[in-house]
Design an enzyme around this catalytic site. Structure first.
Site, short mmCIF file in Angstrom:
data_model
loop_
_atom_site.label_atom_id
_atom_site.label_comp_id
_atom_site.label_asym_id
_atom_site.label_seq_id
_atom_site.Cartn_x
_atom_site.Cartn_y
_atom_site.Cartn_z
N GLY A 130 0.91 -1.04 -0.09
CA GLY A 130 0.08 -0.15 0.00
C GLY A 130 1.02 1.25 -0.11
O GLY A 130 1.78 1.38 0.68
N ARG A 168 1.16 -5.28 -6.04
CA ARG A 168 1.24 -6.44 -5.12
C ARG A 168 1.49 -7.55 -6.07
O ARG A 168 1.18 -7.60 -7.23
CB ARG A 168 -0.07 -6.57 -4.33
CG ARG A 168 -0.09 -5.51 -3.48
CD ARG A 168 -1.28 -5.85 -2.36
NE ARG A 168 -0.97 -5.29 -1.16
CZ ARG A 168 -1.95 -4.05 -1.07
NH1 ARG A 168 -2.65 -3.59 -1.67
NH2 ARG A 168 -1.77 -3.20 0.27
N ASP A 218 4.64 -4.54 6.25
CA ASP A 218 4.88 -5.84 6.74
C ASP A 218 5.36 -6.90 5.67
O ASP A 218 6.11 -7.71 5.62
CB ASP A 218 3.97 -6.43 7.58
CG ASP A 218 4.06 -7.70 8.35
OD1 ASP A 218 4.78 -7.68 9.48
OD2 ASP A 218 3.76 -8.55 7.69
N THR A 275 4.15 2.67 5.52
CA THR A 275 2.64 2.46 5.54
C THR A 275 1.90 3.34 6.51
O THR A 275 2.35 4.05 7.37
CB THR A 275 2.43 1.19 6.24
OG1 THR A 275 1.21 0.75 6.61
CG2 THR A 275 3.24 0.60 7.29
N ASP A 326 -0.54 2.80 8.61
CA ASP A 326 -1.18 1.82 9.65
C ASP A 326 -0.11 1.97 11.02
O ASP A 326 -0.81 1.62 11.95
CB ASP A 326 -1.15 0.31 9.31
CG ASP A 326 -2.33 0.27 8.10
OD1 ASP A 326 -3.37 1.28 8.22
OD2 ASP A 326 -2.17 -0.81 7.49
N ASP A 366 1.84 0.03 12.04
CA ASP A 366 1.92 -1.44 12.57
C ASP A 366 3.06 -2.05 12.42
O ASP A 366 2.90 -3.56 12.38
CB ASP A 366 0.63 -2.12 11.92
CG ASP A 366 1.00 -2.23 10.52
OD1 ASP A 366 1.80 -1.45 9.85
OD2 ASP A 366 0.13 -2.93 9.69
N ARG A 396 -6.86 -2.60 9.77
CA ARG A 396 -7.59 -3.94 9.86
C ARG A 396 -7.14 -4.65 11.08
O ARG A 396 -7.85 -5.45 11.74
CB ARG A 396 -7.04 -4.71 8.45
CG ARG A 396 -8.38 -4.67 7.59
CD ARG A 396 -7.95 -5.28 6.35
NE ARG A 396 -7.03 -4.47 5.77
CZ ARG A 396 -6.31 -4.91 4.40
NH1 ARG A 396 -6.58 -5.96 3.76
NH2 ARG A 396 -5.57 -3.97 4.06
P1 ADP Z 1 2.56 -4.29 2.65
O1 ADP Z 1 3.88 -4.12 2.30
O2 ADP Z 1 1.79 -2.74 2.65
O3 ADP Z 1 2.26 -4.94 3.84
P2 ADP Z 1 1.55 -6.60 1.31
O4 ADP Z 1 1.52 -7.42 2.43
O5 ADP Z 1 0.69 -6.60 0.19
O6 ADP Z 1 1.59 -5.16 1.65
O7 ADP Z 1 2.97 -7.04 0.43
C1 ADP Z 1 3.40 -6.46 -0.36
C2 ADP Z 1 4.28 -7.40 -1.39
O8 ADP Z 1 5.17 -7.86 -0.61
C3 ADP Z 1 3.35 -8.69 -1.84
O9 ADP Z 1 2.56 -8.38 -2.97
C4 ADP Z 1 4.27 -9.66 -2.25
O10 ADP Z 1 4.76 -9.34 -3.40
C5 ADP Z 1 5.41 -9.60 -1.27
N1 ADP Z 1 5.44 -10.47 -0.14
C6 ADP Z 1 4.51 -10.33 0.79
N2 ADP Z 1 4.54 -11.52 1.58
C7 ADP Z 1 5.75 -12.17 1.32
C8 ADP Z 1 6.41 -13.20 1.57
N3 ADP Z 1 6.02 -14.11 2.64
N4 ADP Z 1 7.53 -13.61 1.05
C9 ADP Z 1 7.82 -12.82 -0.22
N5 ADP Z 1 7.30 -11.75 -0.68
C10 ADP Z 1 6.25 -11.33 0.19
#
Ligand code: ADP
Length: 319
Positions: free
Chosen positions: A11, A72, A103, A125, A127, A129, A171
């Site tokens: 995000g 994503r 995260d 982010t 959030d 968090d 969330r």
């Molecule tokens: P944020 O970084 O805001 O928490 P996301 O949770 O959507 O957003 O994570 C962003 C991107 O990071 C995901 O679309 C994916 O490509 C990558 N990602 C998330 N979790 C993992 C993981 N366990 N291993 C590898 N890449 C990951």
């Protein structure tokens, strides 16, 4: 280390641009080449690299969103996806990567580091968090947006003597709701980390009414309930007309506050220093106004905590 890369992922949040600018300028200051990698990990795998110069990051410090775009990618969660990302980094001669995101983005950066490619994470982010930093980049700006909305809604709530539910983002983390609720003088704040009793919420509304209070503002984090469903509960229990405002994506955008720009600049600068020092697998943050860094494992192992004393204070101040 001669060449580094920077990407934004997950995000978007206001201040990401200021962080990108800091990474690029600090790297060039230290005679490094910098590649901007567009569209997060999806762009990393696709080879969307562009060499950035000093001027490439001009005129962005005050802009929300991210000039590098974000995305994503499910594919990047697979080993093949991560290997194809590393192939692209090697192909462009990139030796270290700064990942700005939440995260999920940190988990991707940790995977790359485990495969031998040094990554540094910056907490981007709204959030708030992420452990290992008091504040994430974008949280402060989002708060200002929410408070601005609460102040406006308060005018209407008072004029029409109504109960308002303001649904905000969060969330799993209630920081936006808690801070904005306290700063906005909300009567009730409902967050995922702390259970609430409907009879308490109703009791507060009714005792406010007895005192002649003209309105009630409830700030609700989206992770607890949908605003409309919550309004139905309140109407059922109080027979008061209840209105709902879902702030949604306006919370993500806008001009970053001075605080977020300074935070982003400080963290971005430190990220480059860590790569120059040969350190990877670190998440940079700010604690008690000092710039710190932790391993990704440390960040993931510390659960995010809400400040319960602040929550209690908000209740004490809104009797
Ligand atoms: P944020 O970084 O805001 O928490 P996301 O949770 O959507 O957003 O994570 C962003 C991107 O990071 C995901 O679309 C994916 O490509 C990558 N990602 C998330 N979790 C993992 C993981 N366990 N291993 C590898 N890449 C990951």
């Amino acid at each position: 280390m001669k060449t580094i890369g920077v990407l934004t992922s997950g995000g978007d949040s206001p201040g990401m641009n200021a962080a990108v600018r800091a990474v690029v300028r600090k790297a060039i200051y230290h005679n490094l080449n910098v590649y901007g990698i567009y569209q997060g990990y999806a762009g990393l795998m696709a080879g969307n690299f562009k060499k950035l110069e000093l001027g490439s990051v001009g005129d962005i410090i005050h802009r929300g969103g991210t000039m590098l775009y974000t995305a994503r990618s499910e594919e990047f969660k697979t080993l093949e996806g991560q290997h194809s990302g590393i192939e692209q980094l090697n192909k462009h001669g990139v030796e270290g990567l700064v990942v700005i995101g939440g995260d999920g983005s940190y988990r991707g950066a940790q995977k790359l580091t485990e495969h031998g490619f040094p990554c540094i994470g910056l907490p981007g982010t709204i959030d708030n968090d992420i452990a290992g930093t008091d504040y994430t980049i974008g949280f402060n700006t989002a708060l200002h947006t929410v408070i601005d909305a609460i102040d406006k809604i308060r005018d209407t709530a008072t004029s029409h003597e109504r109960t308002f539910i303001i649904e905000v983002m969060g969330r799993h983390a209630g920081d936006i709701a808690l801070w904005a609720g306290l700063a906005g003088g909300a009567e009730t704040i409902i967050i995922p980390e702390i259970d609430f009793k409907l009879e308490d919420v109703v009791g507060r509304i009714k005792s406010g009414q007895k005192r002649g209070k003209k309105h009630t503002i409830i700030v609700l984090a989206e992770g607890v309930s949908n605003g409309m469903d919550f309004a139905k509960l309140i109407e059922r229990e109080t027979s008061l007309e209840t209105r709902v405002s879902v702030l949604g994506h306006i919370q993500r955008g806008g001009t970053p506050t001075a605080f977020d720009r300074v935070l982003a600049s400080r963290l971005g600068g430190r990220a480059v220093e860590l790569l120059i020092e040969g350190k990877g697998g670190r998440a940079v943050g700010m604690e008690q106004n000092r710039i710190v860094d932790y391993s990704f494992d440390e960040v993931f192992s510390k659960p995010h905590h809400i400040d319960e004393t602040m929550y209690r204070l908000s209740q004490e101040l809104s009797i």
